[in-house]
Design an enzyme around this catalytic site. Structure first.
Site, PDB file in Angstrom:
ATOM      1  N   GLY A 106      64.641  30.304  -9.150  1.00  0.00           N
ATOM      2  CA  GLY A 106      63.358  30.932  -8.829  1.00  0.00           C
ATOM      3  C   GLY A 106      63.542  32.212  -8.022  1.00  0.00           C
ATOM      4  O   GLY A 106      62.690  33.102  -8.069  1.00  0.00           O
ATOM      5  N   GLU A 109      64.056  34.811 -10.509  1.00  0.00           N
ATOM      6  CA  GLU A 109      62.767  35.036 -11.184  1.00  0.00           C
ATOM      7  C   GLU A 109      61.819  35.829 -10.288  1.00  0.00           C
ATOM      8  O   GLU A 109      61.070  36.682 -10.759  1.00  0.00           O
ATOM      9  CB  GLU A 109      62.151  33.686 -11.577  1.00  0.00           C
ATOM     10  CG  GLU A 109      62.971  33.002 -12.656  1.00  0.00           C
ATOM     11  CD  GLU A 109      62.558  31.557 -12.901  1.00  0.00           C
ATOM     12  OE1 GLU A 109      62.434  30.796 -11.926  1.00  0.00           O
ATOM     13  OE2 GLU A 109      62.353  31.197 -14.071  1.00  0.00           O
ATOM     14  N   GLU A 129      69.304  26.392 -13.432  1.00  0.00           N
ATOM     15  CA  GLU A 129      68.401  25.234 -13.540  1.00  0.00           C
ATOM     16  C   GLU A 129      68.897  24.139 -14.477  1.00  0.00           C
ATOM     17  O   GLU A 129      68.655  22.960 -14.233  1.00  0.00           O
ATOM     18  CB  GLU A 129      67.005  25.689 -14.002  1.00  0.00           C
ATOM     19  CG  GLU A 129      66.193  26.411 -12.929  1.00  0.00           C
ATOM     20  CD  GLU A 129      66.420  27.915 -12.900  1.00  0.00           C
ATOM     21  OE1 GLU A 129      67.450  28.375 -13.450  1.00  0.00           O
ATOM     22  OE2 GLU A 129      65.566  28.626 -12.343  1.00  0.00           O
TER      23      GLU A 129
HETATM   24  N1  CAA Z   1      66.414  24.181  -2.355  1.00  0.00           N
HETATM   25  C1  CAA Z   1      66.494  23.520  -1.172  1.00  0.00           C
HETATM   26  N2  CAA Z   1      67.520  23.666  -0.309  1.00  0.00           N
HETATM   27  C2  CAA Z   1      68.514  24.490  -0.675  1.00  0.00           C
HETATM   28  C3  CAA Z   1      68.508  25.208  -1.887  1.00  0.00           C
HETATM   29  C4  CAA Z   1      67.380  25.032  -2.747  1.00  0.00           C
HETATM   30  N3  CAA Z   1      67.259  25.700  -3.914  1.00  0.00           N
HETATM   31  N4  CAA Z   1      69.639  25.952  -1.970  1.00  0.00           N
HETATM   32  C5  CAA Z   1      70.325  25.710  -0.841  1.00  0.00           C
HETATM   33  N5  CAA Z   1      69.650  24.831  -0.054  1.00  0.00           N
HETATM   34  C6  CAA Z   1      70.066  24.328   1.251  1.00  0.00           C
HETATM   35  C7  CAA Z   1      71.226  23.354   1.109  1.00  0.00           C
HETATM   36  O1  CAA Z   1      70.746  22.060   0.776  1.00  0.00           O
HETATM   37  C8  CAA Z   1      71.836  23.414   2.497  1.00  0.00           C
HETATM   38  O2  CAA Z   1      71.061  22.633   3.370  1.00  0.00           O
HETATM   39  P1  CAA Z   1      71.803  21.651   4.440  1.00  0.00           P
HETATM   40  O3  CAA Z   1      72.523  22.609   5.343  1.00  0.00           O
HETATM   41  O4  CAA Z   1      70.662  20.944   5.113  1.00  0.00           O
HETATM   42  O5  CAA Z   1      72.709  20.793   3.668  1.00  0.00           O
HETATM   43  C9  CAA Z   1      71.631  24.874   2.889  1.00  0.00           C
HETATM   44  O6  CAA Z   1      70.594  25.375   2.037  1.00  0.00           O
HETATM   45  C10 CAA Z   1      72.866  25.717   2.676  1.00  0.00           C
HETATM   46  O7  CAA Z   1      73.308  25.534   1.345  1.00  0.00           O
HETATM   47  P2  CAA Z   1      74.819  25.136   0.979  1.00  0.00           P
HETATM   48  O8  CAA Z   1      75.444  24.329   2.082  1.00  0.00           O
HETATM   49  O9  CAA Z   1      74.806  24.523  -0.386  1.00  0.00           O
HETATM   50  O10 CAA Z   1      75.476  26.590   0.978  1.00  0.00           O
HETATM   51  P3  CAA Z   1      76.678  27.112   0.060  1.00  0.00           P
HETATM   52  O11 CAA Z   1      76.970  28.494   0.548  1.00  0.00           O
HETATM   53  O12 CAA Z   1      77.788  26.116   0.033  1.00  0.00           O
HETATM   54  O13 CAA Z   1      76.087  27.179  -1.446  1.00  0.00           O
HETATM   55  C11 CAA Z   1      74.442  27.778  -3.097  1.00  0.00           C
HETATM   56  C12 CAA Z   1      75.040  28.069  -1.720  1.00  0.00           C
HETATM   57  C13 CAA Z   1      75.460  28.045  -4.198  1.00  0.00           C
HETATM   58  C14 CAA Z   1      73.246  28.715  -3.271  1.00  0.00           C
HETATM   59  C15 CAA Z   1      74.007  26.300  -3.172  1.00  0.00           C
HETATM   60  O14 CAA Z   1      73.221  25.999  -2.029  1.00  0.00           O
HETATM   61  C16 CAA Z   1      73.195  25.974  -4.381  1.00  0.00           C
HETATM   62  O15 CAA Z   1      73.751  25.781  -5.456  1.00  0.00           O
HETATM   63  N6  CAA Z   1      71.837  25.916  -4.257  1.00  0.00           N
HETATM   64  C17 CAA Z   1      70.956  25.566  -5.343  1.00  0.00           C
HETATM   65  C18 CAA Z   1      70.776  26.709  -6.331  1.00  0.00           C
HETATM   66  C19 CAA Z   1      69.890  26.276  -7.473  1.00  0.00           C
HETATM   67  O16 CAA Z   1      70.204  25.376  -8.227  1.00  0.00           O
HETATM   68  N7  CAA Z   1      68.728  26.931  -7.628  1.00  0.00           N
HETATM   69  C20 CAA Z   1      67.767  26.643  -8.656  1.00  0.00           C
HETATM   70  C21 CAA Z   1      66.660  25.798  -8.098  1.00  0.00           C
HETATM   71  S1  CAA Z   1      65.526  25.214  -9.334  1.00  0.00           S
HETATM   72  C22 CAA Z   1      64.475  26.504  -9.619  1.00  0.00           C
HETATM   73  O17 CAA Z   1      64.596  27.561  -9.043  1.00  0.00           O
HETATM   74  C23 CAA Z   1      63.367  26.204 -10.631  1.00  0.00           C
HETATM   75  C24 CAA Z   1      62.559  27.380 -11.080  1.00  0.00           C
HETATM   76  O18 CAA Z   1      62.941  28.109 -11.978  1.00  0.00           O
HETATM   77  C25 CAA Z   1      61.247  27.688 -10.493  1.00  0.00           C
END
Ligand code: CAA
Length: 255
Positions: A106, A109, A129
């Site tokens: 997102g 996006e 996603e």
């Molecule tokens: N939602 C909620 N929390 C999130 C998040 C998300 N999208 N991305 C990161 N966080 C949180 C993590 O859970 C973590 O929280 P804690 O410290 O409480 O554990 C904190 O942010 C830091 O993240 P990481 O420890 O994972 O940090 P990193 O540097 O090791 O990794 C990252 C960073 C690669 C961005 C990894 O956090 C990640 O893969 N995040 C998810 C990315 C993702 O899949 N996004 C798509 C979401 S779905 C969507 O967006 C649908 C749509 O089209 C509308």
């Protein structure tokens, strides 16, 4: 507590997402605050361009996955969660995305919903996603494909490939890439340059470019021509053209 920070800087406004512990994940609360902040700035005629950014570490890491995990499909449908994002595309005021760090799901996006993207060389763009068992739902499959073409969009959406800022520049997703420390200053510079142009012309030009995305060439050209005539009828056009012939800086009033 507010999750969006706003600063006014002359004719521009800077809006920064502020959920650092969640890498600016786009919670419902954050999106509500963002949309209402942008709408409020839109009503202020003194604001002629807006920068939308996150932090150095993350523009936004996507929708809030914790919230999504607790929602049913029917919750999402009834809350019209994603439809609310349309308000951002509907803004007249030009919106410059200032992207540093993660710009995923997102977040990507949201950046693509802005008019142009200025990226730090640290920026990473992706649509991960399908790794969560869902698909991009706020324009990712459509806007990304139009921006970078089918091959790269399929690669990013199906395999989870992330683009570096330089790759995103080469693919046409971003407008400028700057050094890590300059992401916000450069975006402000772009916004300031936009804010100095004729406001009526800027809006008409933005509408015309947007039309190139969802109409045929002949329909787009026709709309462009009408927009030009309308721009010509503005006081701004008279001022801009006269100021050039008088070798002075124009003073646009947005009329
Ligand atoms: N939602 C909620 N929390 C999130 C998040 C998300 N999208 N991305 C990161 N966080 C949180 C993590 O859970 C973590 O929280 P804690 O410290 O409480 O554990 C904190 O942010 C830091 O993240 P990481 O420890 O994972 O940090 P990193 O540097 O090791 O990794 C990252 C960073 C690669 C961005 C990894 O956090 C990640 O893969 N995040 C998810 C990315 C993702 O899949 N996004 C798509 C979401 S779905 C969507 O967006 C649908 C749509 O089209 C509308």
């Amino acid at each position: 507590m507010s999750v969006v920070k706003v600063e006014r800087d002359g004719s521009i406004a800077v809006v920064l997402l502020d959920r650092p512990d969640q890498l600016n994940a786009l919670s419902d609360e954050l999106m509500d605050e963002l949309v209402s902040t942008l709408k409020e700035l839109e009503r202020d005629q003194a604001v002629r361009a807006i920068v939308l950014g996150g932090s150095e570490r993350a523009f936004a890491a996507g929708a809030d996955i914790g919230e999504l995990a607790q929602s049913s499909a029917i919750d999402l449908y009834y809350q019209r969660r994603i439809e609310r994002w349309d308000a951002i595309r509907g803004l007249w005021t030009p919106l410059v995305a200032a992207v540093s760090g993660y710009c995923l799901g997102g977040g990507c996006e949201l950046a693509m919903s802005c008019d142009l993207i200025v990226a730090s060389e640290s920026a990473e763009f992706g649509q991960p996603e399908t790794g969560l068992g869902i698909i991009p739902g706020a324009g990712g499959t459509q806007r990304l494909t139009r921006a970078v073409g089918k091959a790269l969009a399929m690669d990013m959406i199906l395999s989870g490939r992330r683009l570096t800022a330089r790759e995103a520049l080469a693919a046409g997703l971003v407008a400028r890439v700057v050094a890590k420390e300059a992401w916000l200053d450069e975006a402000k510079r772009v916004a300031r340059a936009i804010s100095e142009k004729g406001p009526v012309a800027t809006r008409l030009a933005k509408e015309s470019v947007d039309r190139a995305f969802d109409s045929t060439l002949s329909t787009g050209l026709e709309a462009e021509r009408r927009a030009l005539y309308l721009a010509f009828a503005s006081e701004d056009a008279e001022e801009g053209l006269t100021a050039f012939t008088e070798k002075r800086k124009p003073e646009f009033k947005g009329r």
